[in-house]
Design a protein around this motif. Structure first.
Motif, PDB file in Angstrom:
ATOM      1  N   GLY A   1       5.346  -1.185  17.155  1.00 15.82           N
ATOM      2  CA  GLY A   1       6.752  -1.001  17.498  1.00 15.82           C
ATOM      3  C   GLY A   1       7.061  -1.365  18.934  1.00 15.82           C
ATOM      4  O   GLY A   1       8.141  -1.886  19.241  1.00 15.82           O
ATOM      5  N   ILE A   2       6.107  -1.133  19.817  1.00 25.18           N
ATOM      6  CA  ILE A   2       6.330  -1.463  21.226  1.00 25.18           C
ATOM      7  C   ILE A   2       6.440  -2.972  21.410  1.00 25.18           C
ATOM      8  O   ILE A   2       7.259  -3.445  22.201  1.00 25.18           O
ATOM      9  N   TRP A   3       5.662  -3.746  20.648  1.00 24.46           N
ATOM     10  CA  TRP A   3       5.711  -5.202  20.786  1.00 24.46           C
ATOM     11  C   TRP A   3       6.995  -5.772  20.202  1.00 24.46           C
ATOM     12  O   TRP A   3       7.566  -6.725  20.745  1.00 24.46           O
TER      13      TRP A   3
ATOM     14  N   THR B   1      16.237  -0.781  20.503  1.00 20.89           N
ATOM     15  CA  THR B   1      16.261   0.686  20.433  1.00 20.89           C
ATOM     16  C   THR B   1      15.830   1.180  19.059  1.00 20.89           C
ATOM     17  O   THR B   1      15.137   2.186  18.954  1.00 20.89           O
ATOM     18  N   LEU B   2      16.222   0.456  18.020  1.00 26.78           N
ATOM     19  CA  LEU B   2      15.793   0.856  16.680  1.00 26.78           C
ATOM     20  C   LEU B   2      14.316   0.550  16.466  1.00 26.78           C
ATOM     21  O   LEU B   2      13.624   1.287  15.756  1.00 26.78           O
ATOM     22  N   ALA B   3      13.807  -0.511  17.085  1.00 24.20           N
ATOM     23  CA  ALA B   3      12.398  -0.867  16.936  1.00 24.20           C
ATOM     24  C   ALA B   3      11.485   0.144  17.633  1.00 24.20           C
ATOM     25  O   ALA B   3      10.327   0.284  17.250  1.00 24.20           O
ATOM     26  N   LEU B   4      11.978   0.832  18.643  1.00 21.97           N
ATOM     27  CA  LEU B   4      11.152   1.845  19.317  1.00 21.97           C
ATOM     28  C   LEU B   4      10.960   3.083  18.450  1.00 21.97           C
ATOM     29  O   LEU B   4       9.846   3.568  18.300  1.00 21.97           O
TER      30      LEU B   4
ATOM     31  N   THR C   1       0.837  -1.200   0.000  1.00 21.20           N
ATOM     32  CA  THR C   1       0.000   0.000   0.000  1.00 21.20           C
ATOM     33  C   THR C   1       0.873   1.252   0.000  1.00 21.20           C
ATOM     34  O   THR C   1       2.015   1.234   0.471  1.00 21.20           O
ATOM     35  N   ILE C   2       0.353   2.315  -0.503  1.00 21.95           N
ATOM     36  CA  ILE C   2       1.099   3.572  -0.551  1.00 21.95           C
ATOM     37  C   ILE C   2       1.313   4.121   0.856  1.00 21.95           C
ATOM     38  O   ILE C   2       2.381   4.640   1.176  1.00 21.95           O
ATOM     39  N   ILE C   3       0.339   3.989   1.716  1.00 20.20           N
ATOM     40  CA  ILE C   3       0.457   4.496   3.084  1.00 20.20           C
ATOM     41  C   ILE C   3       1.502   3.701   3.866  1.00 20.20           C
ATOM     42  O   ILE C   3       2.200   4.238   4.715  1.00 20.20           O
ATOM     43  N   GLY C   4       1.647   2.428   3.566  1.00 25.58           N
ATOM     44  CA  GLY C   4       2.568   1.578   4.309  1.00 25.58           C
ATOM     45  C   GLY C   4       4.009   1.633   3.845  1.00 25.58           C
ATOM     46  O   GLY C   4       4.887   1.037   4.481  1.00 25.58           O
ATOM     47  N   ILE C   5       4.305   2.337   2.742  1.00 26.69           N
ATOM     48  CA  ILE C   5       5.672   2.358   2.211  1.00 26.69           C
ATOM     49  C   ILE C   5       6.692   2.900   3.214  1.00 26.69           C
ATOM     50  O   ILE C   5       7.744   2.279   3.401  1.00 26.69           O
ATOM     51  N   PRO C   6       6.452   4.022   3.908  1.00 23.61           N
ATOM     52  CA  PRO C   6       7.457   4.470   4.883  1.00 23.61           C
ATOM     53  C   PRO C   6       7.701   3.458   5.997  1.00 23.61           C
ATOM     54  O   PRO C   6       8.832   3.269   6.436  1.00 23.61           O
ATOM     55  N   PHE C   7       6.643   2.771   6.419  1.00 21.85           N
ATOM     56  CA  PHE C   7       6.788   1.771   7.470  1.00 21.85           C
ATOM     57  C   PHE C   7       7.478   0.518   6.934  1.00 21.85           C
ATOM     58  O   PHE C   7       8.240  -0.125   7.638  1.00 21.85           O
ATOM     59  N   GLY C   8       7.227   0.188   5.682  1.00 21.32           N
ATOM     60  CA  GLY C   8       7.911  -0.932   5.052  1.00 21.32           C
ATOM     61  C   GLY C   8       9.405  -0.678   4.922  1.00 21.32           C
ATOM     62  O   GLY C   8      10.218  -1.590   5.093  1.00 21.32           O
ATOM     63  N   LEU C   9       9.767   0.555   4.638  1.00 22.08           N
ATOM     64  CA  LEU C   9      11.196   0.898   4.553  1.00 22.08           C
ATOM     65  C   LEU C   9      11.874   0.802   5.917  1.00 22.08           C
ATOM     66  O   LEU C   9      13.033   0.406   6.020  1.00 22.08           O
TER      67      LEU C   9
ATOM     68  N   LEU D   1       8.715  12.559  14.210  1.00 24.54           N
ATOM     69  CA  LEU D   1       8.125  12.365  15.529  1.00 24.54           C
ATOM     70  C   LEU D   1       6.722  11.773  15.417  1.00 24.54           C
ATOM     71  O   LEU D   1       6.380  10.818  16.119  1.00 24.54           O
ATOM     72  N   ILE D   2       5.921  12.294  14.512  1.00 19.54           N
ATOM     73  CA  ILE D   2       4.561  11.789  14.312  1.00 19.54           C
ATOM     74  C   ILE D   2       4.595  10.347  13.810  1.00 19.54           C
ATOM     75  O   ILE D   2       3.843   9.490  14.276  1.00 19.54           O
ATOM     76  N   MET D   3       5.502  10.066  12.871  1.00 22.69           N
ATOM     77  CA  MET D   3       5.615   8.708  12.339  1.00 22.69           C
ATOM     78  C   MET D   3       6.102   7.735  13.410  1.00 22.69           C
ATOM     79  O   MET D   3       5.645   6.598  13.465  1.00 22.69           O
ATOM     80  N   ASN D   4       7.029   8.179  14.277  1.00 22.45           N
ATOM     81  CA  ASN D   4       7.495   7.321  15.371  1.00 22.45           C
ATOM     82  C   ASN D   4       6.384   7.020  16.358  1.00 22.45           C
ATOM     83  O   ASN D   4       6.285   5.890  16.861  1.00 22.45           O
ATOM     84  N   ILE D   5       5.533   7.991  16.649  1.00 24.51           N
ATOM     85  CA  ILE D   5       4.408   7.758  17.560  1.00 24.51           C
ATOM     86  C   ILE D   5       3.430   6.767  16.939  1.00 24.51           C
ATOM     87  O   ILE D   5       2.976   5.831  17.600  1.00 24.51           O
ATOM     88  N   PHE D   6       3.130   6.947  15.650  1.00 25.40           N
ATOM     89  CA  PHE D   6       2.235   6.021  14.964  1.00 25.40           C
ATOM     90  C   PHE D   6       2.842   4.623  14.902  1.00 25.40           C
ATOM     91  O   PHE D   6       2.157   3.620  15.108  1.00 25.40           O
ATOM     92  N   TRP D   7       4.159   4.547  14.638  1.00 27.96           N
ATOM     93  CA  TRP D   7       4.877   3.270  14.613  1.00 27.96           C
ATOM     94  C   TRP D   7       4.798   2.585  15.977  1.00 27.96           C
ATOM     95  O   TRP D   7       4.561   1.393  16.066  1.00 27.96           O
TER      96      TRP D   7
END
Length: 122
Positions: free
Chosen positions: A79-81, A111-114, A31-39, A68-74
């Motif tokens: 990301g916490i799990w 640390t990178l997963a957070l 999905t287009i929305i998921g591309i930043p998270f996929g990277l 910051l917004i993307m990290n909070i959404f992640w």
């Protein structure tokens, strides 16, 4: 010594962890929305494939508030799990003397997963 540690890491679970990250990266990039998270999961997969001798550095970028917004959404979407699972395996491996270097690599992955946005792997 780094190469020896990476080979042992691959044989005892590193390849499976990296494969999980690569599969989730492909699924997120559909999905287009998921591309930043996929990277970002691709970044985690590369680090999980060959962790010894690499470090996580803070990347100076102009995105500022966006990362910051993307990290909070992640963090809220999983990301916490991921970080908690790496933290658990890191503590479990640090109980033994032989497992300490591998536990430290799990702490690096945690640390990178957070907060993967705004960090880079060198």
């Amino acid at each position: 010594m780094k190469t020896f540690g990476n080979i042992i890491w691959l044989l005892f679970g590193g390849i499976l962890t990296a494969l999980e990250y690569f599969i989730s990266s492909i699924i997120l990039c559909i999905t287009i929305i998921g591309i930043p998270f996929g990277l970002q999961t691709l970044k985690l997969g590369i680090l999980a494939l060959w962790p010894f001798g690499r470090e996580i550095v803070h990347k100076e970028c102009a995105s500022g508030c966006l990362s910051l917004i993307m990290n909070i959404f992640w963090l809220l979407c999983g990301g916490i799990w991921i970080a908690l699972s790496h933290l658990f395996f890191g503590i479990l491996l640090c109980i033994t003397l032989i497992g300490i270097p591998f536990g430290l690599q799990h702490f690096k992955l945690a640390t990178l997963a957070l907060t993967p946005f705004g960090h880079d792997v060198k």
